[in-house]
Design a protein around this motif. Structure first.
Motif, PDB file in Angstrom:
ATOM      1  N   ALA B 216       0.821  -1.216   0.000  1.00 54.55           N
ATOM      2  CA  ALA B 216       0.000   0.000   0.000  1.00 54.55           C
ATOM      3  C   ALA B 216       0.857   1.269   0.000  1.00 54.55           C
ATOM      4  O   ALA B 216       0.503   2.275   0.605  1.00 54.55           O
ATOM      5  N   VAL B 217       1.988   1.199  -0.698  1.00 55.38           N
ATOM      6  CA  VAL B 217       2.902   2.337  -0.789  1.00 55.38           C
ATOM      7  C   VAL B 217       2.901   2.847  -2.241  1.00 55.38           C
ATOM      8  O   VAL B 217       3.254   2.091  -3.155  1.00 55.38           O
ATOM      9  N   PRO B 218       2.514   4.110  -2.454  1.00 56.73           N
ATOM     10  CA  PRO B 218       2.519   4.643  -3.817  1.00 56.73           C
ATOM     11  C   PRO B 218       3.946   4.828  -4.325  1.00 56.73           C
ATOM     12  O   PRO B 218       4.818   5.275  -3.582  1.00 56.73           O
ATOM     13  N   VAL B 298       6.285   4.545   5.801  1.00 57.12           N
ATOM     14  CA  VAL B 298       5.121   5.212   5.214  1.00 57.12           C
ATOM     15  C   VAL B 298       3.887   5.094   6.121  1.00 57.12           C
ATOM     16  O   VAL B 298       3.170   6.064   6.339  1.00 57.12           O
ATOM     17  N   HIS B 299       3.638   3.911   6.688  1.00 58.48           N
ATOM     18  CA  HIS B 299       2.365   3.708   7.395  1.00 58.48           C
ATOM     19  C   HIS B 299       2.432   3.816   8.910  1.00 58.48           C
ATOM     20  O   HIS B 299       1.416   4.070   9.545  1.00 58.48           O
ATOM     21  N   ASP B 393      -5.863   1.400  11.313  1.00 60.22           N
ATOM     22  CA  ASP B 393      -5.415   2.525  10.485  1.00 60.22           C
ATOM     23  C   ASP B 393      -6.039   3.854  10.899  1.00 60.22           C
ATOM     24  O   ASP B 393      -5.394   4.889  10.825  1.00 60.22           O
ATOM     25  N   ASN B 394      -7.301   3.840  11.334  1.00 56.68           N
ATOM     26  CA  ASN B 394      -7.953   5.110  11.662  1.00 56.68           C
ATOM     27  C   ASN B 394      -8.695   5.078  12.991  1.00 56.68           C
ATOM     28  O   ASN B 394      -9.484   5.973  13.294  1.00 56.68           O
ATOM     29  N   SER B 395      -8.485   4.005  13.782  1.00 59.70           N
ATOM     30  CA  SER B 395      -9.073   3.846  15.120  1.00 59.70           C
ATOM     31  C   SER B 395     -10.600   3.787  15.138  1.00 59.70           C
ATOM     32  O   SER B 395     -11.210   3.831  16.214  1.00 59.70           O
ATOM     33  N   ALA B 424      -1.676   7.365   2.006  1.00 54.46           N
ATOM     34  CA  ALA B 424      -0.254   7.516   1.684  1.00 54.46           C
ATOM     35  C   ALA B 424      -0.072   8.295   0.390  1.00 54.46           C
ATOM     36  O   ALA B 424       0.830   9.122   0.272  1.00 54.46           O
ATOM     37  N   LYS B 425      -0.964   8.059  -0.547  1.00 54.39           N
ATOM     38  CA  LYS B 425      -0.853   8.746  -1.838  1.00 54.39           C
ATOM     39  C   LYS B 425      -1.172  10.229  -1.679  1.00 54.39           C
ATOM     40  O   LYS B 425      -0.481  11.091  -2.227  1.00 54.39           O
ATOM     41  N   GLN B 426      -2.188  10.530  -0.896  1.00 49.43           N
ATOM     42  CA  GLN B 426      -2.505  11.946  -0.646  1.00 49.43           C
ATOM     43  C   GLN B 426      -1.321  12.652  -0.004  1.00 49.43           C
ATOM     44  O   GLN B 426      -0.950  13.750  -0.393  1.00 49.43           O
TER      45      GLN B 426
END
Lengths: 511, 511
Positions: B216-218, B298-299, B393-395, B424-426
């Motif tokens: 999931a890494v751009p 990244v994450h 990822d977002n709780s 990540a892309k944003q």
């Protein structure tokens, strides 16, 4: 179905004359006989069968795809099995610092002469030389000490797939004794000896399965003598194979109980449920690419490799046998369709459509590479909606209808797998010689037998046997004391010392 | 459903104060913030997340099972894909003799300073020191020369999974820059440049998939500059990732066309259909365990790792939340049953039944390890036949019925995978700065941007950029010229030289 050249090649048993004829004709074939020059035959067959390429550094070999795929098949089996046992994969560094390497005295004595040292990087000398792992006990156990605190951290069960380096100076042999090799090494720690003991045998059973069920090589499970056990361990179990052609035993894979010896040196302690301090019990176990070499030695013949179907990259090779006036297109289509049908059923099949080689050349080529089954399709086969199937293991040929292709091929592959094992077992069993006295021992050794003898199990006596049998061929040593022990009547004496025998043990020359 | 401690831990965003509270309370947590001390945060999170253990030789790291299983997932994907492309696995030796290593001049210049040398084995000095492979072009190609004779031997397409050693002296960083690392290296030879060119891009697309679809890494696909290309090759393509926290580009994986340069040095010739001599066209391509480091950077967040579901060893962690007066047995059974149901549907689920840790501790522990979804089952959940699901990822927390468990969990895992990529892309896109002049370049660099600039594509100009931006943070360099080029209007000038620009190129500081 085939032309003249083919029949010649098919009929080619191990007779020297015919073999050379084929070689001349096809540019293939081996110049050495398995029975006459075993060592040379082996060196030649691993290269001509495209398992190995010799490398410009002595004792290092290139594993070509034909070998690598065999390794991957065994890897897949073993990796799934150990994951079921909750063993996890990890990766520890290739390098060991000398302080750690030397921590366990017996262990380092066992490995030190073979350790490769990095002393320089780029143009600079390292302050302290760094060793390349010959095995990873000393690499890993300092961290086991760190990770293991309480009984809940146990068992700790790790495995890694990696390369190791042992710079041996005697007789490098592809797969069997190489300076770098691939293996898996498992390293586990338990709260109790009972758990460790049980795992040693569970892993040994997987090693038996790799040899007997995948490589079709019969092995004996047993325990190593004190002299032959793993340096620094408590006891070593192994599966032992036997090469009847040169009468040598070969250690197939080992599963060691290390006891608490390394735990003591590396301070791997834990607190149990009651708050008491304890030391862990450890195992280590490994099998390597040596497995492939044993398989080649046991099954190969004067036409080349003989691969058991379960590990063969290509299980069925399909060869079109066109004639000038025949329906070549139809023959090629029939071959392609057979590949599709077999592949669809999960059989690893491939057709050889190359137009610059004759069918006869292709037969020899794929025989050299050990493909278990050959299918030939010529005009007559096409007309009768049949194919000719030829077994690599016993050269049997039969014509089978294309309607039952999958079923027949599956059955034949299964038969080949079992037949290879049965034949190898008969050969091995025929070499076993039970003896009771030193004279019988010496005679059996000269006959290259796998010798089963009553033994007092004393280290000094084994040293004596080694000293007394020293010679050009190498000394005899104990291979293992089989778990499956024949009866040992009261009063039986040790073949070597005359003292009371404690167990039956296999002896012989070995790799 | 959970007690007080849990809510505190859940509510824990990246604020320093709250974080420290949790750390004190649970003994977990990180002492560094990703935004404040990125480097220290990274070093801490890879250890606390149990991916890495630091080793007693600098620049070498232990890959723990939590990291190894991520590697294995990517390995499985890639291995299947290259086998579809008829690329075969093999294994070449770890060691290279100096003569061979030095055969390609540019290549050896690129690697020589980092080569580790074995000079001693046991107690004996070697006559000639032996290098450890930093990459295997020079190990393999002498044999390509031997194996390739005619056009029918082409293409030759081999790959190996192995370790390599590059003794770098600057800033060793786990996964990202280590002295030994694991990778695959593919080495292929073709009759024509067209075939080689096509494969370079096919492989690069697989690397993009690994980064974007698994990790999931751009990434940006593009071509490296002459200065940054592979030593001895014709051209290098790469996937480039970007770490927005420190504004550094990072080369994700490379697919090189070597042209005929190595073929010339190693005499890899063949005869074509017409009997004419030709030289092969070669590629080499590799990705390494660096991938895992990029994913972490990244994450990850201030609670620890954040693993994309597709590569997470454990995708769902199930935690019983018993109360003193509640039906503990019932809760535990519900957890065990949820594991069974999810595992049965192919989801990697696990329950944490340990009785010496509180639910709150377990939440923090599995958050640190980055497990994508947590399921909590307490008395209220049991009564309502529901479970509480919490996204890493977002709780986000939701209560879902136990009857639709599999469906919901699958959907959420899928959402997490995509959300991680989108976020990540944003972030990455927000860092891209298009500039046209040197002043804009310098400003963007100071703002840690991923700089897209029009460039004349001259090696001397890139050297100038490096020289002019030298400093504490390291010089800027070209990252790649993206395949996806924005329009370049006639007359656009190079940001650095003022000469006519030939292409848009990404620039920045990099790892």
């Amino acid at each position: 179905m085939a032309g003249d050249d083919v029949k010649k090649s098919d009929a080619n048993a191990s007779g020297g004359v015919k073999r050379k004829e084929v070689k001349k004709e096809t540019g293939l074939g081996l110049t050495n006989c398995k029975d006459d020059n075993f060592g040379e035959w082996y060196s030649e067959v691993v290269v001509n069968g495209e398992l190995i390429e010799y490398y410009d550094i002595s004792g290092c070999y290139i594993l070509r795809p034909w070998a690598m795929s065999i390794w991957e098949t065994m890897q897949k089996f073993f990796d799934v099995e150990i994951k079921k046992m909750n063993i996890q994969n990890c990766y520890f560094p290739l390098f060991v610092s000398p302080g750690v390497l030397q921590k366990e005295k017996d262990h380092v004595e066992g490995f030190a002469p073979e350790v490769a040292w990095v002393t320089k990087t780029g143009d600079s000398d390292l302050e302290v030389p760094i060793a390349i792992r010959p095995t990873s006990e000393t690499v890993m156990y300092p961290y086991y000490s760190k990770w293991i605190r309480g009984h809940r951290d146990l068992p700790l069960k790790l495995n890694q797939w990696c390369n190791v380096v042992r710079w041996e100076f005697s007789n490098p042999t592809p797969f069997i004794r190489s300076r770098e090799f691939l293996w898996q090494e498992g390293h586990t720690a338990f709260a109790t000896k009972e758990e460790a003991d049980a795992e040693v045998l569970d892993i040994l059973e997987l090693y038996r399965q790799i040899y007997e069920e995948y490589l079709a090589v019969p092995v004996v499970k047993g325990k190593k003598s004190e002299l032959e056990k793993f340096a620094g361990g408590l006891y070593t179990t192994s599966v032992e194979a036997f090469i009847s052609n040169n009468g040598r035993g070969i250690q197939g894979a080992t599963s060691h109980c290390l006891g608490q010896n390394f735990a003591k040196m590396f301070e791997i302690n834990f607190e149990n449920e009651k708050g008491q301090k304890g030391m862990v019990w450890q195992n280590s176990w490994a099998y390597s690419t040596r497995t492939i070499g044993v398989m080649v030695m046991v099954h190969g013949d004067d036409k080349g490799l003989v691969l058991p179907p379960k590990v063969a990259t290509v299980q069925v090779i399909i060869i079109p046998v066109p004639y000038k006036d025949a329906d070549t297109r139809g023959i090629f289509d029939a071959c392609a369709s057979a590949v599709d049908i077999l592949s669809g059923a999960g059989i690893r099949a491939k057709a050889d459509f190359r137009d610059n080689y004759s069918p006869g050349w292709k037969y020899s080529h794929w025989e050299m590479k050990g493909v278990p089954l050959r299918i030939e399709i010529g005009p007559k086969d096409l007309a009768n909606s049949q194919v000719r199937v030829v077994r690599r293991d016993n050269s049997l040929k039969i014509d089978i209808s294309r309607t039952n292709l999958v079923e027949h091929v599956k059955e034949m592959l299964n038969n080949i797998q079992h037949n290879l094992f049965d034949v190898a077992k008969q050969k091995r069993d025929a070499c076993v010689k039970t003896i009771r006295t030193w004279d019988e021992f010496v005679e059996a050794l000269s006959q290259k037998k796998l010798i089963l003898a009553p033994w007092c199990d004393e280290e000094e006596v084994e040293k004596g046997v080694k000293a007394r049998t020293k010679g050009e061929m190498g000394a005899a040593k104990s291979l293992c004391s089989p778990f499956d022990q024949p009866e040992l009547p009261e009063g039986t004496k040790c073949f070597a010392s005359g003292k009371p025998a404690k167990k039956w043990t296999y002896w012989g020359r070995s790799y």
